[in-house]
Scaffold this active site. Structure first.
Site, PDB file in Angstrom:
ATOM      1  CG  ASP A  97     -28.738  38.529 -32.553  1.00 27.00           C
ATOM      2  OD1 ASP A  97     -27.596  38.619 -33.040  1.00 27.00           O
ATOM      3  OD2 ASP A  97     -29.477  39.521 -32.362  1.00 27.00           O
ATOM      4  CB  SER A  98     -25.431  36.011 -36.605  1.00 25.84           C
ATOM      5  OG  SER A  98     -24.606  35.172 -35.822  1.00 25.84           O
ATOM      6  CG  ASP A 140     -25.950  37.907 -29.360  1.00 28.67           C
ATOM      7  OD1 ASP A 140     -25.178  38.535 -28.606  1.00 28.67           O
ATOM      8  OD2 ASP A 140     -25.846  37.910 -30.604  1.00 28.67           O
ATOM      9  CD  GLU A 191     -21.494  43.484 -36.545  1.00 27.65           C
ATOM     10  OE1 GLU A 191     -22.005  43.149 -35.463  1.00 27.65           O
ATOM     11  OE2 GLU A 191     -21.864  43.026 -37.641  1.00 27.65           O
ATOM     12  CD  GLU A 244     -27.278  44.096 -31.745  1.00 29.44           C
ATOM     13  OE1 GLU A 244     -27.983  45.017 -32.225  1.00 29.44           O
ATOM     14  OE2 GLU A 244     -27.011  43.060 -32.374  1.00 29.44           O
ATOM     15  CE  LYS A 269     -22.465  39.721 -29.153  1.00 24.46           C
ATOM     16  NZ  LYS A 269     -23.521  40.362 -29.974  1.00 24.46           N
TER      17      LYS A 269
HETATM   18  O1  KIV Z   1     -24.782  37.606 -33.622  1.00 27.50           O
HETATM   19  C1  KIV Z   1     -23.571  37.605 -33.921  1.00 27.50           C
HETATM   20  O2  KIV Z   1     -23.052  36.706 -34.594  1.00 27.50           O
HETATM   21  C2  KIV Z   1     -22.761  38.720 -33.444  1.00 27.50           C
HETATM   22  C3  KIV Z   1     -21.399  38.872 -34.045  1.00 27.50           C
HETATM   23  C4  KIV Z   1     -21.540  39.483 -35.384  1.00 27.50           C
HETATM   24  C5  KIV Z   1     -20.484  39.648 -33.187  1.00 27.50           C
HETATM   25  O3  KIV Z   1     -23.199  39.484 -32.644  1.00 27.50           O
END
Ligand code: KIV
Length: 264
Positions: free
Chosen positions: A43-44, A82, A181, A114, A112
């Site tokens: 989600d980055s 994510d 992280e 959090e 994934k």
């Molecule tokens: O969203 C993302 O890019 C991540 C990484 C920082 C592991 O979760």
């Protein structure tokens, strides 16, 4: 094609797991060709691709087309997508619905999201629904406001115990791997040793079972990268040079030349 059992086997034989973020088809193809084990549609992409100030505003509907493009480009790499903030926290039912939607519409192979003990019920429901799940502990960007900013995790009294309890709760709930992280290296090392499932570190030292980086940081697209990342290439400079060459030749009238022209 990589599968979840491969990652546990890699941990047992001490072979490092490589993961990179990817947000589109050509990038996924390039990293897949290079031999990366896992691609993360993180989600980055909210801040890195869509220009948001954080990952918080990103929605599931915005994420799905990016995840679909990455899944299309991955021939061998295992694709993890994510779930964005607000799409799984409310209840196990919400987490399963969002995960199924992502899996069906994108073709990603795993989900994934959090958190540790606080979302263990969601993780159990997702894995019971037959969906591979990767955890994310330590600094969790979706909770940046609650954590008081981008702070290194695992420090101080209780730092290790809390992280270990969260990691064990995810393992118990059926997670196949956990991203750690911005965790101090000795704590990441001890948590890695205590788990049967692999850890994948980002800013968590070298003792985790694998590493993940945001590809724009790792390949030098922007001017800035976090101190725990390394620039393995200077893609931003190559893009600027290429664009400048194109502009120069068009302005000078030397492109298109006869080689790039249809006569009849
Ligand atoms: O969203 C993302 O890019 C991540 C990484 C920082 C592991 O979760």
């Amino acid at each position: 094609m990589k599968r979840i059992h491969h990652f546990k086997e890699m941990k047992s034989r001490g072979e490092k797991i490589t993961m990179l973020t990817a947000y589109d088809y050509p990038t996924a193809r390039a990293f897949d060709d290079a031999g990366v084990d896992m691609l993360l549609v993180g989600d980055s992409l909210g801040d890195n691709i869509l220009g948001y100030d954080s990952t918080v505003p990103l929605t599931l509907d915005e994420m799905i087309p990016f995840a679909r493009a990455v899944a299309k480009g991955a021939a061998n790499a295992f694709v993890v997508a994510d779930l964005p903030f607000g799409t799984y926290e409310v209840s196990p039912e919400q987490a399963v619905e969002s995960s199924i939607r992502m899996m069906k519409l994108s073709g990603a192979q795993a989900i994934k999201f959090e958190g540790g003990r606080r979302i263990a019920r969601q993780v159990r429901a997702v894995t019971d629904a037959g969906i591979p799940f990767c955890g994310h502990l330590g600094f969790t960007p979706q909770s940046e406001n609650a954590l008081g900013g981008r702070r290194i995790q695992g420090r101080g009294d209780g730092g290790y115990d809390a992280l270990l309890a969260d990691a064990l709760a995810l393992q118990e709930a059926g997670a196949f791997a956990i991203v750690l992280e911005m965790v101090i290296a000795p704590v990441a090392e001890k948590v890695t040793a205590a788990l049967d499932i692999p850890t994948i570190g980002i800013g968590a030292g070298s003792a985790t079972d694998g590493q993940v980086l945001v590809w724009l940081d790792a390949l030098g697209v922007g001017d800035w990268h976090p101190s725990f990342s390394k620039q393995f290439a200077a893609v931003g400079a190559v893009m600027r040079e290429g664009a400048a060459g194109y502009i120069r030749e068009v302005k000078a009238g030397s492109f298109p030349s006869a080689d790039h022209t249809f006569d009849e």
